[in-house]
Design a protein around this motif. Structure first.
Motif, PDB file in Angstrom:
ATOM      1  N   ARG A 222       0.827  -1.198   0.000  1.00  0.00           N
ATOM      2  CA  ARG A 222       0.000   0.000   0.000  1.00  0.00           C
ATOM      3  C   ARG A 222       0.868   1.257   0.000  1.00  0.00           C
ATOM      4  N   PHE A 247     -12.143  12.540  -4.502  1.00  0.00           N
ATOM      5  CA  PHE A 247     -11.434  12.895  -3.273  1.00  0.00           C
ATOM      6  C   PHE A 247     -10.937  14.344  -3.353  1.00  0.00           C
ATOM      7  N   GLU A 250      -8.743  15.653  -0.222  1.00  0.00           N
ATOM      8  CA  GLU A 250      -7.484  14.916  -0.134  1.00  0.00           C
ATOM      9  C   GLU A 250      -6.540  15.299  -1.276  1.00  0.00           C
ATOM     10  N   THR A 271      -5.092   8.621   1.475  1.00  0.00           N
ATOM     11  CA  THR A 271      -5.868   7.821   2.421  1.00  0.00           C
ATOM     12  C   THR A 271      -6.006   6.368   1.962  1.00  0.00           C
ATOM     13  N   ALA A 272      -6.407   5.533   2.892  1.00  0.00           N
ATOM     14  CA  ALA A 272      -6.653   4.123   2.566  1.00  0.00           C
ATOM     15  C   ALA A 272      -7.736   3.991   1.502  1.00  0.00           C
ATOM     16  N   GLU A 273      -8.750   4.846   1.581  1.00  0.00           N
ATOM     17  CA  GLU A 273      -9.823   4.808   0.583  1.00  0.00           C
ATOM     18  C   GLU A 273      -9.299   5.158  -0.806  1.00  0.00           C
ATOM     19  N   MET A 274      -8.353   6.088  -0.877  1.00  0.00           N
ATOM     20  CA  MET A 274      -7.759   6.445  -2.162  1.00  0.00           C
ATOM     21  C   MET A 274      -6.956   5.285  -2.738  1.00  0.00           C
ATOM     22  N   ASP A 276      -7.482   2.157  -2.329  1.00  0.00           N
ATOM     23  CA  ASP A 276      -8.415   1.136  -2.828  1.00  0.00           C
ATOM     24  C   ASP A 276      -9.136   1.571  -4.099  1.00  0.00           C
ATOM     25  N   ALA A 277      -9.400   2.870  -4.241  1.00  0.00           N
ATOM     26  CA  ALA A 277     -10.146   3.363  -5.401  1.00  0.00           C
ATOM     27  C   ALA A 277      -9.258   3.637  -6.603  1.00  0.00           C
ATOM     28  N   ARG A 290      -8.723  -7.932  -5.975  1.00  0.00           N
ATOM     29  CA  ARG A 290      -9.016  -6.529  -6.254  1.00  0.00           C
ATOM     30  C   ARG A 290      -8.817  -6.215  -7.736  1.00  0.00           C
TER      31      ARG A 290
END
Length: 325
Positions: A222, A247, A250, A271-274, A276-277, A290
Motif C-alpha cells: 500500500r 477525493f 485529499e 488515504t486508505a480509501e484512495m 483502494d479506489a 481486487r
C-alpha cells in the motif's frame, strides 16, 4: 484484435525491458506498454522488445504530443508496426506542464486541442492511404503521403474536454488516476461524443492504468501505491483534478504538500480509501481479487498493470506474476 490483460514495462535499461516483456509473455499477458519521460526512448525500447517476443501487442503509454511532431510520431509508430509481431497501439497524451516546458522547452499551449489534433492527424498519417493535408489550430501538414500501417491511436484523457476529444478521434482511452468507481461515468462523456460524431462507442477500447503492488507485507504494498499517487497528484494538475472527482479535499492537500516540497506529508495525505479506489495492493490473493474486480467492470476492456516506480525487482516480479491472466 481484442486485448485481454496488459502491463507497463518498468523504467530502466532497454535490456531489462526486453527481459521483462519476455517474462510477461510467458505469464500470458497480451500486451506490453511503455511510458516515456526521460532516459529511455519508448519507440527504441519497443523495437528492442519486438525482436524478443512472439505474441505481445506493443504500445506506448504514453508518449507526449509536444516533443515530437505528428509526422515523427506517425513514422515511428508505423516503423514499429512493421517489426512488432502482434501489432502496435500508439498511446498519446498531453503529459504535464512541468515535463513539457521543463524538459523539452516547449510551451504547454492548449494541451487538449493539441491532443485532439495530433491524434487525428497521426491516425491519418500512419493508418491512412493517399495523401494527407491537415490545417489545424496547433498542428498541420501539407500533401504528405500516408503510410498505410495498422496503428490504432489511444489517448490518455482525464478531463471532460480531453475525453470528448477521445470520443471524436481515438480508437482507445487510457485513463490514469480516474478512480475505478468513476470509470463508467467518465466514459459516458467519451461515448456521448462518439455517438454525436457518428461513431460506435463500443469501438473505443477502455484500457485503464491499474497501479499495483504485491507484497507479503500489505502495508509495504500500500505504501508503494501511496508513493505513486502522491507523485502524480502533486506533479500534474490534470491528475489532481481526476482524483478530485472522488477525493477533492485529499487531492488538494496532497498537491499543496507536494508543491511545498513536503513529499512525506503528501504521501501521508493519501488515504486508505484512495489506495483502494485508485490502485491494487496487498498480498497475492488480495491483490488478485481486487484486480479482477477492476478488470470485470463492464466499462473495462483492457486493464493494464502498472508497477509503481521505485519498487525493487522482486516486487515487480511478484506483482506481474500474481496478477497474470
Amino acid at each position: 484484435m481484442t486485448l485481454g490483460r496488459g502491463v507497463v514495462v518498468p523504467d530502466g535499461p532497454v535490456s531489462d525491458a526486453r527481459e521483462f516483456a519476455v517474462r510477461c509473455e510467458s505469464l500470458g499477458y497480451d500486451a506490453c506498454w511503455t511510458g516515456e519521460l526521460w532516459g529511455r526512448d519508448a519507440f527504441v525500447t519497443l523495437t528492442a522488445v519486438a525482436d524478443a517476443v512472439d505474441d505481445l501487442v506493443l504500445g506506448t503509454a504514453i508518449v507526449n504530443v509536444f516533443s515530437r511532431s505528428p509526422a515523427t510520431l506517425a513514422a515511428a509508430a508505423a516503423s514499429l508496426a512493421s517489426v512488432a509481431p502482434a501489432g502496435v497501439r500508439l498511446g498519446l497524451g498531453p503529459s504535464t506542464r512541468t515535463a513539457v516546458e521543463g524538459l523539452h522547452g516547449r510551451d504547454y499551449d492548449r494541451p487538449v486541442r493539441r491532443l485532439h489534433e495530433t491524434a487525428e492527424l497521426v491516425a491519418a498519417l500512419a493508418g491512412g492511404t493517399g495523401r494527407v493535408d491537415y490545417d489545424g489550430e496547433t498542428v498541420s501538414v501539407a500533401d504528405v503521403p500516408a503510410l498505410d500501417a495498422d496503428v490504432p491511436v489511444y489517448t490518455a484523457a482525464l478531463g471532460p474536454a480531453a475525453r470528448r476529444a477521445t470520443g471524436r478521434v481515438a480508437d482507445g482511452w487510457l485513463p490514469h488516476n480516474v478512480p475505478f468507481p468513476e470509470l463508467s461515468d467518465a466514459f459516458e462523456t467519451v461515448a456521448a461524443t462518439a455517438r454525436e460524431a457518428g461513431r460506435d462507442p463500443d469501438a473505443v477500447a477502455v484500457a485503464p492504468y491499474v497501479p499495483a503492488a504485491v507484497d507479503a507485507d500489505p502495508e509495504a504494498a500500500r505504501g508503494a501505491i501511496r508513493d505513486h499517487l502522491a507523485y502524480y497528484v502533486g506533479s500534474g494538475e490534470g491528475y489532481r483534478r481526476a482524483v478530485a472527482t472522488a477525493f477533492p479535499d485529499e487531492a488538494e492537500r496532497i498537491a499543496a504538500a507536494w508543491g511545498e516540497g513536503a513529499r512525506d506529508a503528501a504521501r501521508a495525505a493519501v488515504t486508505a480509501e484512495m489506495v483502494d479506489a485508485l490502485g491494487v495492493a496487498g498480498r497475492p490473493e488480495t491483490a488478485r481479487e481486487r484486480f479482477e474486480a477492476v478488470a470485470n467492470l463492464d466499462v473495462v476492456d483492457h486493464p493494464i498493470v502498472v508497477v509503481p516506480d521505485g519498487v525493487d525487482d522482486a516486487t515487480a516480479e511478484r506483482t506481474v506474476a500474481a496478477l497474470a491472466p
